[in-house]
Design a protein around this motif. Structure first.
Motif, PDB file in Angstrom:
ATOM      1  N   ARG A   1       0.816  -1.225   0.000  1.00  0.00           N
ATOM      2  CA  ARG A   1       0.000   0.000   0.000  1.00  0.00           C
ATOM      3  C   ARG A   1       0.844   1.267   0.000  1.00  0.00           C
ATOM      4  NH1 ARG A   1      -2.693  -3.281   3.712  1.00  0.00           N
ATOM      5  NH2 ARG A   1      -1.694  -2.190   5.446  1.00  0.00           N
ATOM      6  N   GLU A   2       2.095   1.166   0.438  1.00  0.00           N
ATOM      7  CA  GLU A   2       2.949   2.360   0.479  1.00  0.00           C
ATOM      8  C   GLU A   2       3.496   2.738  -0.902  1.00  0.00           C
ATOM      9  OE1 GLU A   2       4.652   1.892   5.066  1.00  0.00           O
ATOM     10  OE2 GLU A   2       6.024   1.749   3.365  1.00  0.00           O
ATOM     11  N   PHE A   3       3.332   1.855  -1.869  1.00  0.00           N
ATOM     12  CA  PHE A   3       3.857   2.121  -3.209  1.00  0.00           C
ATOM     13  C   PHE A   3       2.755   2.770  -4.059  1.00  0.00           C
ATOM     14  CE2 PHE A   3       6.300  -1.399  -1.501  1.00  0.00           C
ATOM     15  CZ  PHE A   3       7.608  -0.952  -1.703  1.00  0.00           C
ATOM     16  N   SER A   4       3.046   3.979  -4.512  1.00  0.00           N
ATOM     17  CA  SER A   4       2.088   4.727  -5.327  1.00  0.00           C
ATOM     18  C   SER A   4       2.532   4.719  -6.783  1.00  0.00           C
ATOM     19  CB  SER A   4       1.977   6.172  -4.839  1.00  0.00           C
ATOM     20  OG  SER A   4       1.591   6.210  -3.481  1.00  0.00           O
TER      21      SER A   4
ATOM     22  N   ARG B   1       6.550   5.130  -6.931  1.00  0.00           N
ATOM     23  CA  ARG B   1       7.155   5.904  -5.848  1.00  0.00           C
ATOM     24  C   ARG B   1       6.866   5.176  -4.541  1.00  0.00           C
ATOM     25  NH1 ARG B   1       8.750   7.725  -9.916  1.00  0.00           N
ATOM     26  NH2 ARG B   1       8.641   9.869 -10.713  1.00  0.00           N
ATOM     27  N   TRP B   2       7.846   5.196  -3.620  1.00  0.00           N
ATOM     28  CA  TRP B   2       7.661   4.550  -2.321  1.00  0.00           C
ATOM     29  C   TRP B   2       7.535   5.615  -1.250  1.00  0.00           C
ATOM     30  CZ3 TRP B   2      11.947   1.518   0.745  1.00  0.00           C
ATOM     31  CH2 TRP B   2      11.370   0.981   1.901  1.00  0.00           C
ATOM     32  N   ASN B   3       6.317   5.785  -0.728  1.00  0.00           N
ATOM     33  CA  ASN B   3       6.082   6.735   0.362  1.00  0.00           C
ATOM     34  C   ASN B   3       6.184   5.967   1.674  1.00  0.00           C
ATOM     35  OD1 ASN B   3       5.476   9.042   1.756  1.00  0.00           O
ATOM     36  ND2 ASN B   3       3.300   9.025   1.259  1.00  0.00           N
ATOM     37  N   SER B   4       7.434   5.700   2.093  1.00  0.00           N
ATOM     38  CA  SER B   4       7.679   4.848   3.249  1.00  0.00           C
ATOM     39  C   SER B   4       7.291   5.562   4.533  1.00  0.00           C
ATOM     40  CB  SER B   4       9.166   4.454   3.308  1.00  0.00           C
ATOM     41  OG  SER B   4       9.462   3.807   4.525  1.00  0.00           O
ATOM     42  N   SER B   5       6.569   4.845   5.397  1.00  0.00           N
ATOM     43  CA  SER B   5       6.189   5.415   6.690  1.00  0.00           C
ATOM     44  C   SER B   5       7.397   5.600   7.595  1.00  0.00           C
ATOM     45  CB  SER B   5       5.161   4.506   7.369  1.00  0.00           C
ATOM     46  OG  SER B   5       5.690   3.196   7.532  1.00  0.00           O
ATOM     47  N   GLU B   6       8.512   4.926   7.269  1.00  0.00           N
ATOM     48  CA  GLU B   6       9.712   5.018   8.102  1.00  0.00           C
ATOM     49  C   GLU B   6      10.798   5.892   7.481  1.00  0.00           C
ATOM     50  OE1 GLU B   6       9.086   0.330   8.542  1.00  0.00           O
ATOM     51  OE2 GLU B   6      10.988   1.039   9.394  1.00  0.00           O
ATOM     52  N   LEU B   7      10.921   5.871   6.157  1.00  0.00           N
ATOM     53  CA  LEU B   7      12.036   6.541   5.487  1.00  0.00           C
ATOM     54  C   LEU B   7      11.604   7.734   4.651  1.00  0.00           C
ATOM     55  CD1 LEU B   7      13.849   3.288   4.273  1.00  0.00           C
ATOM     56  CD2 LEU B   7      14.281   4.576   6.367  1.00  0.00           C
ATOM     57  N   GLY B   8      10.297   7.974   4.505  1.00  0.00           N
ATOM     58  CA  GLY B   8       9.821   9.083   3.692  1.00  0.00           C
ATOM     59  C   GLY B   8       9.668   8.700   2.230  1.00  0.00           C
ATOM     60  N   LEU B   9       9.460   9.712   1.371  1.00  0.00           N
ATOM     61  CA  LEU B   9       9.252   9.474  -0.051  1.00  0.00           C
ATOM     62  C   LEU B   9      10.569   9.092  -0.716  1.00  0.00           C
ATOM     63  CD1 LEU B   9       7.215   9.555  -2.392  1.00  0.00           C
ATOM     64  CD2 LEU B   9       7.912  11.924  -2.788  1.00  0.00           C
ATOM     65  N   MET B  10      10.569   7.968  -1.446  1.00  0.00           N
ATOM     66  CA  MET B  10      11.781   7.476  -2.092  1.00  0.00           C
ATOM     67  C   MET B  10      11.511   7.216  -3.574  1.00  0.00           C
ATOM     68  SD  MET B  10      13.254   4.873   0.800  1.00  0.00           S
ATOM     69  CE  MET B  10      14.883   4.880   0.082  1.00  0.00           C
TER      70      MET B  10
END
Length: 877
Positions: A638-641, A665-674
């Protein structure tokens, strides 16, 4: 569901039987046992009294249980493991429960108390059972034998059920094909009726509605002044009829009356105008197709589901379009009063590009009246063509379906249906359809194991390397031994390709592979894991020779290699890791190797070094990323947009949006947008890219289907595919599953691959891509010109589109080489009837210059940045 998943499911569903087995072993063996599933945790309850359970829980910790369960290796022959106990009189063992291909799906976890080793003065609860080491080991061995037989039988039973299910599904598919063929034959007969358009169309709408299984079908006609619309013909399976109230409806209340096709399933997100229209008539799903006459949308063909949820399939949509063509040609026939011409035109429109072969033959006069393109393609072989003509004219064949016809010349298999109909000139003819079932038959055979050998050098590949390291790690750890893994690549290998040619580069790699594999201590344990990257496993038996192995490898590059009668000096950078040491699992070895190898390159190349413990900071960051990535996938991705960058098509020199490229895009809850560059490599290494790729592919296809349904049937979506995904044995099935789940037209989905494909995997990739193309999906070669053997890729790969990398576009206005490259490749693509797309268009001068070349597609920030699904919808839908 694969076989292992099925057995894991049975561990839960057969827990009652397993509990009885456990109770018997505990009672007779004076031991304590629980059964654990890899996916479902503990599935049996404790066998004994409460005082016993409290004692076992206190001395058989979750940490020890997990350690036992994780000690097993998929595919390894080892079925019994043990771990050290905190007390000398405790014994811990685990017995593997394996599924298909040796995959570990669970284990029996065993705890025993050796009565002969209990220290004097130690008291145990009154009813706690004790045993001896010999009795305990015998019980564990018996449990291993029982488990093998029991779960082998369960696996066989499930395979048999799955096979029966597959055969049943195949029968349903054949039955549906026959049903559709019968209905189309009946409809084709109606085309020659002299009855009115209203009556003939009514019969056709009835047949079509019954086949599709919707509640209503109808034709909506626009008034002469174009302001209102009426439903002039309707078939309904229920009492509620739309035509009773669908009269004089203002066109502004009909959002679909704009000349565009719409395919709207119940789960579609509706714009306000469609939501109001559907709510007014209680419509849950609809297929709405314009029936244009004289270039204006005089009518709309409707397939409607009232009060019932409905998901339209690809077959539903294709069938609806076939009915549209038929009604159009009947309408044209009535208008032109030219029955013969219009009927033949209808046949051509419907059948010419059908996915099955069609023949119409006059049996009495042995004359072929009509064949479509698919038939001609299926029977290109002259031997098959002669044989099938005998079948066509053989009067003995009167049955409606002939399955299992073998074409000996090409080796293809067909299912055939035969029907007697009237031709457009009223003569009696035979209509024959040929369904190519060759691929279906090949799927029924046992799937071949993925090749683990590098086709260029003959060495094992990365997959085999990782598996061997994992096995060696567990063996060495159990024996208390050490082993080592070395990894090296050639310094400046690109100079060989550029200076001597790619064939020379391939020759050099072969020479190096054979020379290293000839070292006796590592024979058979040398792997090609990348383009010019090799790995060497020095197992525990040859660990004492490690220094000699390293020296011999480095010495090989002190002398020149002879390539095409020329001597070429080449150096290498090499890193090494000793294990187990403090390494907790086998997967960490390759990570440490990569760090060591990069360290060598950063410090000047042409040398060797072992992994440096000071690099733990780098390891910590990698571990943090790895853990976050695993958790993101476990949560369902779910974190991958998915973002969408528009792709423009030049029509008359004017760029128009024709779809988009899907970008993750990976909007990681731990590392932020990657961005992808920050995590894709790790996802590939950790074998998580399959789940992430499936998520992106599904979301992109679903979004594109929405675009297609809401007025843009021409829009396509491009999805980037990792070579790791391509090499998955079930990748084609995964793509097919997405096509069916989203009901997207396959031609509107394009898979983009890069030139990073190595020669080692080329044959597997080509085979997979041809299967993808057979599904109707398009293929694009991305970043063309940045990898090796580019022209060879164009020749081998079944591609539709060539995408030129941004590096050739950014300086096209000043760099003569970039200009020449774009011109050459665009001309080549044009001659091969391929699309050409340039990336990185960021300036108007780029657009002006591209007008001089045979470029028809472009994307870049000049046109638009990557957009969210909502932003793209607002701007382009």
């Amino acid at each position: 569901m694969d076989s292992s998943s099925r057995i894991s499911y049975e561990l839960v569903n057969y827990s009652e039987d397993i509990q009885q087995v456990q109770d018997a072993f505990c009672k007779e063996g004076d031991m304590y046992v629980i059964c654990m599933s890899k996916t479902n945790g503990q599935i049996t309850s404790f066998s004994g009294e409460k005082s016993e359970e409290d004692f076992v829980d206190a001395n058989f910790s979750s940490e020890i249980k997990n350690k036992l369960l994780e000690s097993f290796v998929d595919g390894s022959p080892e079925n019994v493991v043990e771990v050290a106990a905190p007390e000398d009189y405790f014994m811990y063992r685990a017995v593997a429960i394996r599924g298909d291909e040796g995959k570990v799906i669970g284990a029996w976890l065993c705890f025993g108390i050796d009565r002969g080793s209990i220290p004097a003065g130690t008291s145990l609860p009154e009813k706690v059972s004790t045993t001896t080491v010999v009795q305990f080991d015998k019980a564990v061995a018996l449990m291993e034998t029982v488990s093998k037989c029991y779960f082998k039988e369960k696996l066989y039973s499930h395979k048999l059920k799955a096979r029966l299910s597959d055969e049943k599904n195949a029968g349903l598919i054949a039955e549906d094909k026959l049903k559709k063929n019968e209905i189309m034959t009946a409809i084709l007969r109606l085309m020659e009726s002299d009855d009115s358009f209203m009556k003939v169309s009514g019969e056709i709408l009835k047949e079509a509605g019954l086949y599709v299984g919707c509640t209503n079908t109808g034709l909506i006609q626009l008034s002469t002044d174009g302001t209102t619309a009426d439903m002039i013909i309707e078939w309904s399976s229920q009492e509620k009829r739309l035509s009773e109230t669908f009269k004089g409806i203002p066109v502004e209340e009909l959002p679909f009356m704009n000349g565009k096709p719409y395919t709207i399933s119940s789960d579609a997100s509706l714009p306000k105008s469609f939501e109001d229209f559907f709510g007014k008539f209680d419509i849950k799903a609809a297929i709405l197709l314009p029936l244009n006459v004289n270039e204006s949308e005089a009518m709309y063909l409707c397939f409607v589901s009232i009060g019932q949820e409905r998901q339209w399939s690809v077959e539903d949509i294709r069938f609806a379009n076939d009915i549209k063509h038929i009604l159009y040609n009947i309408l044209v026939k009535k208008i032109t009063a030219n029955s013969l011409a219009s009927s033949y035109s209808a046949l051509t429109a419907i059948l010419q590009n059908a996915g099955y072969g069609v023949v119409v033959a006059d049996v009495e006069n042995r004359q072929i009246l009509y064949t479509n393109d698919t038939f001609n393609t299926l029977f290109e072989n002259e031997i098959d063509r002669v044989a099938v003509q005998e079948l066509i004219f053989d009067k003995r064949y009167e049955i409606s379906v002939l399955n299992g016809y073998s074409a000996n010349g090409s080796g293809k298999w067909f299912d055939i249906s035969l029907h007697n109909i009237k031709w457009v000139d009223e003569r009696e003819v035979r209509l024959i359809t040929f369904y190519d079932t060759t691929e279906i038959r090949s799927y029924q055979k046992k799937a071949e194991k993925q090749a683990q050998e590098d086709s260029l050098t003959g060495l094992f590949n990365r997959q085999a390397c990782e598996k061997d390291i994992s096995i060696e790690y567990h063996v060495a750890k159990k024996l208390g031994k050490e082993f080592a893994v070395l990894m090296f690549d050639l310094d400046n290998f690109s100079h060989v390709n550029e200076g001597l040619g790619y064939q020379a580069g391939d020759d050099l790699l072969e020479f190096i592979a054979h020379s290293i594999n000839d070292i006796s201590a590592i024979s058979g344990k040398c792997y090609r894991v990348g383009g010019d990257e090799f790995a060497v496993l020095v197992d525990h038996e040859h660990f004492d020779s490690l220094d000699l192995v390293i020296k011999r490898i480095m010495n090989l590059f002190d002398n020149p290699w002879t390539i095409k009668d020329q001597q070429y000096y080449c150096t290498i950078s090499m890193g090494g890791v000793k294990a187990p040491a403090d390494i907790t699992d086998a997967s960490a070895i390759l990570t440490r190797l990569t760090i060591a190898l990069h360290g060598v390159k950063d410090r000047g190349k042409n040398s060797f070094e072992f992994y440096n413990e000071k690099s733990d900071v780098v390891m910590a960051e990698k571990l943090k990323l790895e853990q976050a990535l695993r958790r993101a996938v476990e949560k369902g991705c779910r974190e991958f947009s998915v973002y969408y960058q528009p792709i423009m098509e030049f029509i008359g020199g004017v760029p128009n949006c024709c779809g988009a490229e899907a970008l993750v895009r990976w909007n990681s809850s731990e590392l932020g947008l990657m961005m992808p560059d920050s995590f894709i490599y790790e996802a590939e290494r950790l074998r998580l890219i399959g789940d992430i790729g499936d998520h992106v592919l599904y979301e992109a296809a679903k979004t594109c289907k929405h675009w297609n349904d809401f007025g843009h049937p021409e829009y396509k979506v491009n999805v980037n595919i990792s070579v790791v995904q391509l090499l998955q044995k079930d990748f084609v099935d995964r793509v097919d599953k997405v096509l069916k789940a989203t009901a997207i037209e396959p031609k509107n989905l394009t898979l983009e691959i890069t030139e990073s494909i190595e020669v080692t995997e080329m044959d597997n990739v080509v085979n997979t891509l041809f299967k993808i193309r057979n599904l109707g999906v398009r293929v694009a070669l991305d970043d063309f010109g940045t990898g090796f053997s580019s022209l060879n890729h164009i020749q081998k790969l079944p591609i539709n589109t060539i995408k030129i990398g941004r590096s050739f576009v950014s300086d096209i206005d000043t760099n003569d080489f970039s200009k020449a490259f774009v011109k050459t490749i665009s001309d080549l693509a044009d001659s091969l009837h391929m699309d050409i797309c340039v990336e990185g268009v960021e300036d108007s001068k780029h657009v002006d210059l591209l007008g001089d070349y045979a470029v028809n597609l472009a994307q870049g920030f000049f046109f638009d940045k990557p957009l969210t699904k909502e932003e793209f919808g607002e701007k382009y839908i």
